[in-house]
Design a protein around this motif. Structure first.
Motif, PDB file in Angstrom:
ATOM      1  N   THR A 385      71.236  -7.962  76.173  1.00 26.78           N
ATOM      2  CA  THR A 385      71.807  -8.567  75.185  1.00 26.78           C
ATOM      3  C   THR A 385      72.819  -7.087  74.115  1.00 26.78           C
ATOM      4  OG1 THR A 385      71.499 -10.970  76.080  1.00 26.78           O
ATOM      5  CG2 THR A 385      72.954 -10.354  73.946  1.00 26.78           C
ATOM      6  N   SER A 386      71.365  -6.617  73.727  1.00 25.06           N
ATOM      7  CA  SER A 386      71.262  -5.609  72.878  1.00 25.06           C
ATOM      8  C   SER A 386      72.591  -4.814  73.478  1.00 25.06           C
ATOM      9  CB  SER A 386      70.154  -5.239  71.836  1.00 25.06           C
ATOM     10  OG  SER A 386      69.626  -4.466  73.201  1.00 25.06           O
ATOM     11  N   ARG A 387      72.137  -4.560  75.092  1.00 27.22           N
ATOM     12  CA  ARG A 387      72.757  -2.780  75.105  1.00 27.22           C
ATOM     13  C   ARG A 387      74.064  -3.602  75.705  1.00 27.22           C
ATOM     14  NH1 ARG A 387      69.817   1.886  76.016  1.00 27.22           N
ATOM     15  NH2 ARG A 387      67.583   1.340  74.724  1.00 27.22           N
ATOM     16  N   GLY A 388      74.771  -4.586  75.429  1.00 22.89           N
ATOM     17  CA  GLY A 388      76.009  -5.094  76.485  1.00 22.89           C
ATOM     18  C   GLY A 388      75.522  -5.241  77.684  1.00 22.89           C
ATOM     19  N   VAL A 389      74.504  -5.248  78.305  1.00 22.28           N
ATOM     20  CA  VAL A 389      74.669  -5.205  79.965  1.00 22.28           C
ATOM     21  C   VAL A 389      73.767  -7.217  80.309  1.00 22.28           C
ATOM     22  CG1 VAL A 389      72.881  -5.089  81.507  1.00 22.28           C
ATOM     23  CG2 VAL A 389      73.223  -3.084  79.645  1.00 22.28           C
ATOM     24  N   GLU A 390      74.329  -7.565  81.425  1.00 22.84           N
ATOM     25  CA  GLU A 390      74.409  -8.265  81.532  1.00 22.84           C
ATOM     26  C   GLU A 390      73.273  -8.780  82.417  1.00 22.84           C
ATOM     27  OE1 GLU A 390      77.023 -11.973  84.292  1.00 22.84           O
ATOM     28  OE2 GLU A 390      78.026 -10.330  84.200  1.00 22.84           O
ATOM     29  N   GLN A 427      78.114   3.080  79.968  1.00 19.52           N
ATOM     30  CA  GLN A 427      78.848   2.463  78.900  1.00 19.52           C
ATOM     31  C   GLN A 427      80.217   2.682  79.290  1.00 19.52           C
ATOM     32  OE1 GLN A 427      77.442  -0.476  77.697  1.00 19.52           O
ATOM     33  NE2 GLN A 427      75.174   0.348  78.086  1.00 19.52           N
ATOM     34  N   ASN A 428      80.413   4.027  80.087  1.00 25.73           N
ATOM     35  CA  ASN A 428      81.569   4.028  79.962  1.00 25.73           C
ATOM     36  C   ASN A 428      82.473   3.615  81.468  1.00 25.73           C
ATOM     37  OD1 ASN A 428      81.488   5.954  77.982  1.00 25.73           O
ATOM     38  ND2 ASN A 428      80.438   7.566  79.574  1.00 25.73           N
ATOM     39  N   LYS A 429      81.699   2.853  82.466  1.00 26.09           N
ATOM     40  CA  LYS A 429      82.274   2.619  83.245  1.00 26.09           C
ATOM     41  C   LYS A 429      83.753   1.505  83.315  1.00 26.09           C
ATOM     42  CE  LYS A 429      79.262   3.382  87.114  1.00 26.09           C
ATOM     43  NZ  LYS A 429      78.359   2.912  88.199  1.00 26.09           N
ATOM     44  N   SER A 430      84.288   0.739  84.085  1.00 24.17           N
ATOM     45  CA  SER A 430      85.403  -0.326  83.566  1.00 24.17           C
ATOM     46  C   SER A 430      85.065  -1.399  83.662  1.00 24.17           C
ATOM     47  CB  SER A 430      86.511  -0.105  84.464  1.00 24.17           C
ATOM     48  OG  SER A 430      86.496  -0.064  85.641  1.00 24.17           O
ATOM     49  N   SER A 431      83.699  -1.588  84.916  1.00 25.02           N
ATOM     50  CA  SER A 431      83.014  -3.020  85.260  1.00 25.02           C
ATOM     51  C   SER A 431      82.051  -2.921  83.769  1.00 25.02           C
ATOM     52  CB  SER A 431      82.281  -3.049  85.860  1.00 25.02           C
ATOM     53  OG  SER A 431      81.674  -2.092  86.304  1.00 25.02           O
ATOM     54  N   LYS A 432      81.678  -4.105  83.641  1.00 25.61           N
ATOM     55  CA  LYS A 432      80.814  -4.464  82.385  1.00 25.61           C
ATOM     56  C   LYS A 432      78.810  -4.127  83.221  1.00 25.61           C
ATOM     57  CE  LYS A 432      78.663  -7.843  79.905  1.00 25.61           C
ATOM     58  NZ  LYS A 432      78.339  -9.622  79.146  1.00 25.61           N
ATOM     59  N   PRO A 433      78.144  -3.153  82.189  1.00 21.95           N
ATOM     60  CA  PRO A 433      76.907  -2.681  83.446  1.00 21.95           C
ATOM     61  C   PRO A 433      76.444  -3.925  83.422  1.00 21.95           C
ATOM     62  CG  PRO A 433      77.722  -1.899  81.211  1.00 21.95           C
ATOM     63  CD  PRO A 433      78.505  -2.482  81.423  1.00 21.95           C
ATOM     64  N   THR A 434      75.874  -4.227  84.741  1.00 26.76           N
ATOM     65  CA  THR A 434      75.464  -5.220  85.148  1.00 26.76           C
ATOM     66  C   THR A 434      73.789  -4.478  85.776  1.00 26.76           C
ATOM     67  OG1 THR A 434      77.432  -6.439  85.606  1.00 26.76           O
ATOM     68  CG2 THR A 434      75.646  -7.445  86.879  1.00 26.76           C
ATOM     69  N   VAL A 435      72.419  -5.716  85.414  1.00 26.05           N
ATOM     70  CA  VAL A 435      71.259  -5.591  86.362  1.00 26.05           C
ATOM     71  C   VAL A 435      71.177  -6.691  87.387  1.00 26.05           C
ATOM     72  CG1 VAL A 435      69.040  -5.294  86.092  1.00 26.05           C
ATOM     73  CG2 VAL A 435      70.352  -3.662  85.140  1.00 26.05           C
ATOM     74  N   ILE A 436      71.080  -7.184  88.615  1.00 24.73           N
ATOM     75  CA  ILE A 436      70.450  -8.414  89.508  1.00 24.73           C
ATOM     76  C   ILE A 436      69.199  -7.961  89.427  1.00 24.73           C
ATOM     77  CG2 ILE A 436      71.674  -9.546  91.475  1.00 24.73           C
ATOM     78  CD1 ILE A 436      74.559  -8.651  91.414  1.00 24.73           C
ATOM     79  N   THR A 444      57.415 -12.098 107.290  1.00 26.21           N
ATOM     80  CA  THR A 444      55.877 -12.015 107.291  1.00 26.21           C
ATOM     81  C   THR A 444      56.190 -11.659 105.734  1.00 26.21           C
ATOM     82  OG1 THR A 444      56.341  -9.625 108.399  1.00 26.21           O
ATOM     83  CG2 THR A 444      54.990 -12.271 110.038  1.00 26.21           C
ATOM     84  N   ARG A 445      57.527 -11.429 104.941  1.00 22.94           N
ATOM     85  CA  ARG A 445      57.191 -10.042 103.825  1.00 22.94           C
ATOM     86  C   ARG A 445      57.969 -10.874 103.341  1.00 22.94           C
ATOM     87  NH1 ARG A 445      53.594  -6.457 103.518  1.00 22.94           N
ATOM     88  NH2 ARG A 445      55.269  -5.236 102.601  1.00 22.94           N
ATOM     89  N   ALA A 446      58.107 -10.177 101.750  1.00 21.21           N
ATOM     90  CA  ALA A 446      58.800 -10.811 100.280  1.00 21.21           C
ATOM     91  C   ALA A 446      58.801  -9.438  99.628  1.00 21.21           C
ATOM     92  CB  ALA A 446      57.734 -11.923  99.317  1.00 21.21           C
ATOM     93  N   ARG A 447      60.108  -9.243  99.290  1.00 19.46           N
ATOM     94  CA  ARG A 447      61.153  -8.908  99.080  1.00 19.46           C
ATOM     95  C   ARG A 447      61.747  -9.305  97.527  1.00 19.46           C
ATOM     96  NH1 ARG A 447      64.970  -6.546 102.061  1.00 19.46           N
ATOM     97  NH2 ARG A 447      66.310  -7.037 100.358  1.00 19.46           N
ATOM     98  N   ILE A 448      61.048  -7.850  96.132  1.00 22.49           N
ATOM     99  CA  ILE A 448      62.139  -8.282  94.590  1.00 22.49           C
ATOM    100  C   ILE A 448      63.148  -7.360  95.046  1.00 22.49           C
ATOM    101  CG2 ILE A 448      61.641  -8.375  92.810  1.00 22.49           C
ATOM    102  CD1 ILE A 448      58.873  -9.791  93.157  1.00 22.49           C
ATOM    103  N   ASP A 449      64.111  -7.430  94.709  1.00 28.00           N
ATOM    104  CA  ASP A 449      65.278  -6.471  94.327  1.00 28.00           C
ATOM    105  C   ASP A 449      65.992  -5.759  93.453  1.00 28.00           C
ATOM    106  OD1 ASP A 449      65.193  -5.558  96.945  1.00 28.00           O
ATOM    107  OD2 ASP A 449      66.836  -7.119  97.757  1.00 28.00           O
ATOM    108  N   VAL A 450      65.840  -4.877  92.441  1.00 28.63           N
ATOM    109  CA  VAL A 450      66.100  -4.628  91.419  1.00 28.63           C
ATOM    110  C   VAL A 450      67.761  -3.872  91.355  1.00 28.63           C
ATOM    111  CG1 VAL A 450      66.183  -3.713  88.761  1.00 28.63           C
ATOM    112  CG2 VAL A 450      64.172  -5.008  89.604  1.00 28.63           C
ATOM    113  N   LEU A 451      68.880  -4.309  91.298  1.00 31.10           N
ATOM    114  CA  LEU A 451      70.373  -3.056  91.501  1.00 31.10           C
ATOM    115  C   LEU A 451      70.458  -3.352  89.943  1.00 31.10           C
ATOM    116  CD1 LEU A 451      69.790  -5.730  94.413  1.00 31.10           C
ATOM    117  CD2 LEU A 451      71.375  -4.422  94.810  1.00 31.10           C
ATOM    118  N   ASP A 452      71.557  -1.935  89.891  1.00 32.58           N
ATOM    119  CA  ASP A 452      72.167  -1.706  88.944  1.00 32.58           C
ATOM    120  C   ASP A 452      73.578  -1.060  89.306  1.00 32.58           C
ATOM    121  OD1 ASP A 452      71.383   1.333  87.925  1.00 32.58           O
ATOM    122  OD2 ASP A 452      69.489   0.298  88.243  1.00 32.58           O
ATOM    123  N   ASN A 453      74.586  -0.698  88.274  1.00 30.05           N
ATOM    124  CA  ASN A 453      75.231  -0.317  88.947  1.00 30.05           C
ATOM    125  C   ASN A 453      75.883   0.982  87.696  1.00 30.05           C
ATOM    126  OD1 ASN A 453      76.514  -1.865  86.477  1.00 30.05           O
ATOM    127  ND2 ASN A 453      77.877  -2.305  86.513  1.00 30.05           N
ATOM    128  N   GLY A 454      74.401   1.406  87.271  1.00 22.73           N
ATOM    129  CA  GLY A 454      74.090   2.892  86.333  1.00 22.73           C
ATOM    130  C   GLY A 454      74.883   4.026  86.471  1.00 22.73           C
TER     131      GLY A 454
END
Length: 671
Positions: A385-390, A427-436, A444-454
């Motif tokens: 939130t302090s960085r303006g990232v959703e 921060q220069n993109k028109s879309s809001k910075p987001t981390v999903i 048989t497997r599990a996966r954790i995905d960390v995506l960003d539009n940075g």
């Protein structure tokens, strides 16, 4: 006188020699008449019988055909003799019928002995005994229907001939042949008793001769069987020796070939060892350079916040002397910020060092992977939130995703990836910075995905970003953008955990996706440990106010700083610099302490274990212990009480949380 001595001596020795010879002869007779014992192994016995039957198969066939010829010759004899004898002429038809029956029997037996199955032991015995007992029955019948004395002089002797054949020509086992002889004698005795088969004189004479035939035949048959068994044993031993010799020859040939191959390969191995030594030397030099580079980078990065901390402290001291208390407060806050950065950097370097050295032992258990994702998100959401990232989560809502891993280190890896995504938001993109952050499961497997539009990562940097202190788009070494160790720790964690792997997909300017993959387990997670609810700093400080703590720390600077912090929180305390001072305090104590804070390794070879044990003995029951140490966590010996371990350097927030966790746990246990 001189000649009498040897004569007298000879006379003395003669009975002894004769006695020994008699004993030897008796022993030999007993041995020759004793039925040979079968082989102890039933399998070997069966193999011997089959070999014996096949060895004498041809001779048995010839003997059966010879018996047919002899029986047929007696047919001619009967026809010539009986027809010329008036007393026997009345029985001619019956005698000829019995002779023709014997011919038919022997023809039948001859047909059987010529079959391939006659080579089998069981079949051969059945066929031979059928022929012998059949002929004996026919001969006894002839004796019974022929008037005396011709029944004895002409036909009873046929029994001798039949027994002679079965003892001498068919190589039967001595036990079987003896049984045939005994059955024949018993049949003669029964017939004599029942129908007065022979005259009395002829009966006893015939039985006497038959007994002798049986004894002699049994001795011959026993000797033949014993010789056959000894021959079979010798052949088996010889075959075994031949097999061993062949095996030895094969082994020797193989060893010779191996020796030739070894000689040919020796030179190649020598060259390979030299090449390996050179490669190891190069690898050692490379590792040494990498270690030197790592130490140089770590030293450089550690000096920056330390330098800033010293300057801020000097400036704060000058401001206080000049009465500029507002400025002094701001400078002290900057000191705190620098110390936090310094502690964070030092902890990261220590964690990476421990992971790469193999001193960290994973603690595997089954848990719901969604839990560590939610915890990482809750921890980093204020920072986002302090960085303006959703910060968004995409988790399966209804199904449990259980994995077998180390929740602490896997959670650290997830938190580092999420933190990186927030720090490098564009921060220069028109879309809001987001981390999903999402969780996906397969069969048989599990996966954790960390995506960003940075900012994304260029393909050329995919390997470099996992190296210590490497940062994309941070040439100015801004510590607000991280330390450059987060991905190195993630990579080390995933390498340490079994069947875990990390995958990176990124496009420059569009963002990145880091994926952590791990084994999937059953739907029943281990019972999680109870977690204390989150509290604010003020609430935590209020919880500590008035608590009584024993502090054991042999480092004067650390002890003084900890005492100052405890005083600011309103905590009552007694501190000891040595184990002896700690024992003195325990002897004079008036209040049971809420907690013991101690270093793990003290002077005079004392450790936190002795502190906990001594406290439990002198206080009457165990007291919770908070171990604050620079030792690796894996080397901490479990104490005889409730405990927790914090690794130096420790922030005030971490110390306060650790104290509250142990105090709350002890209060619940006491209640």
């Amino acid at each position: 006188m001189k000649m009498a001595v040897p004569q007298r001596a000879a006379g003395v020795r003669t009975p002894g020699i004769l006695s020994a010879a008699a004993r030897e002869a008796g022993a030999s007779l007993v041995r020759n008449l004793s039925i040979p014992a079968p082989f102890s192994d039933p399998v070997v016995e069966a193999q011997f019988l089959e070999d014996h039957s096949q060895r004498f198969c041809a001779f048995r066939r010839a003997s059966a055909l010879l018996a047919l010829v002899i029986w047929t010759c007696f047919l001619w004899w009967d026809f010539s003799f009986v027809r010329g004898n008036k007393a026997l002429n009345v029985r001619l038809a019956d005698i000829l019928a019995l002779r023709f029956a014997g011919v038919a029997l022997l023809i039948f037996v001859g047909a059987l002995v010529l079959r391939p199955s006659f080579r089998s032991h069981a079949t051969a015995h059945r066929v031979i005994l059928t022929g012998i007992f059949g002929l004996l029955c026919l001969i006894l019948t002839m004796v019974a229907i022929t008037p005396a004395p011709y029944n004895y002089t002409q036909y009873f002797i046929g029994l001798y001939l039949a027994l002679f054949f079965q003892f001498s020509f068919f190589y039967l086992r001595s036990r079987v042949a003896l049984s045939v002889g005994i059955v024949t004698m018993a049949s003669v005795i029964v017939a004599q008793i029942a129908i007065h088969l022979l005259n009395t004189e002829d009966f006893f004479a015939g039985l006497f001769y038959m007994f002798n035939v049986v004894i002699v035949g049994h001795g011959v048959c026993t000797h033949a069987e014993r010789v056959s068994r000894e021959r079979y044993s010798s052949e088996r031993a010889l075959a075994s020796l031949n097999d061993e010799l062949r095996t030895a020859n094969v082994s020797l040939g193989r060893k010779n070939r191996e020796l030739e191959v070894s000689k040919k390969d020796q030179e190649n191995k020598t060259h390979a060892l030299l090449a390996l030594r050179e490669q190891q030397m190069i690898a050692a030099q490379t590792a040494s350079r990498e270690k030197s580079n790592f130490l140089a980078a770590a030293t450089h990065d550690l000096r920056q916040p330390m330098h800033a901390l010293n300057l801020f402290l000097q400036a704060a001291a000058e401001a206080i002397r000049n009465g500029e208390f507002a400025q002094a407060e701001r400078l002290i806050d900057e000191c705190g910020r620098s110390s936090v950065i310094l502690a964070r950097l030092l902890n990261a370097v220590l964690d990476l060092s421990r992971l790469e050295s193999g001193r960290v032992v994973p603690r595997y258990h089954v848990f719901d992977v969604r839990q560590i994702v939610e915890e990482a998100a809750a921890q980093l959401r204020p920072f986002a939130t302090s960085r303006g990232v959703e910060l968004r989560l995409r988790l399966p809502k209804e199904e449990v995703v259980c994995v077998r891993s180390d929740s602490h280190w896997l959670g650290r890896a997830v938190a580092n990836l999420v933190s990186n995504g927030i720090k490098y938001a564009d921060q220069n993109k028109s879309s809001k910075p987001t981390v999903i952050v999402g969780v996906v499961r397969s069969a048989t497997r599990a996966r954790i995905d960390v995506l960003d539009n940075g900012i994304g990562i260029p393909a050329d940097y995919f390997d470099a970003i996992f190296q210590p202190f490497f940062q994309v788009d941070n040439p100015e070494q801004d510590r607000d953008k991280g330390l450059g160790l987060g991905l190195s720790i993630v990579n080390a964690v995933m390498s340490m955990l079994d069947q875990h792997r990390i995958e990176l997909k990124s496009t420059e300017g569009r963002g990145s996706r880091f994926s952590l993959e791990m084994p999937l387990c059953g739907p029943s997670p281990d019972k999680p440990s109870a977690r204390a609810p989150a509290r604010s700093e003020a609430a935590e400080a209020a919880q500590l106010k008035g608590r009584y703590v024993l502090l054991v720390e042999d480092d004067g600077l650390v002890r003084a700083s900890t005492e100052a912090l405890l005083s600011q929180w309103g905590v009552l305390y007694d501190s000891a610099a040595t184990f002896e001072e700690f024992e003195t305090i325990l002897g004079d104590i008036e209040r049971f302490p809420d907690l013991i804070i101690t270093d793990f390794r003290l002077r005079d070879s004392k450790t936190a274990r002795e502190v906990a044990m001594t406290g439990a003995v002198k206080l009457g029951r165990p007291c919770p212990c908070l171990v604050v140490t620079g030792e690796p966590s894996a080397s901490i010996v479990p104490l005889a009480c409730e405990q927790d371990v914090l690794s130096k350097p420790v922030s005030p927030a971490e110390l306060r949380s650790g104290m509250l966790g142990l105090i709350a746990g002890d209060s619940a246990t006491t209640a």
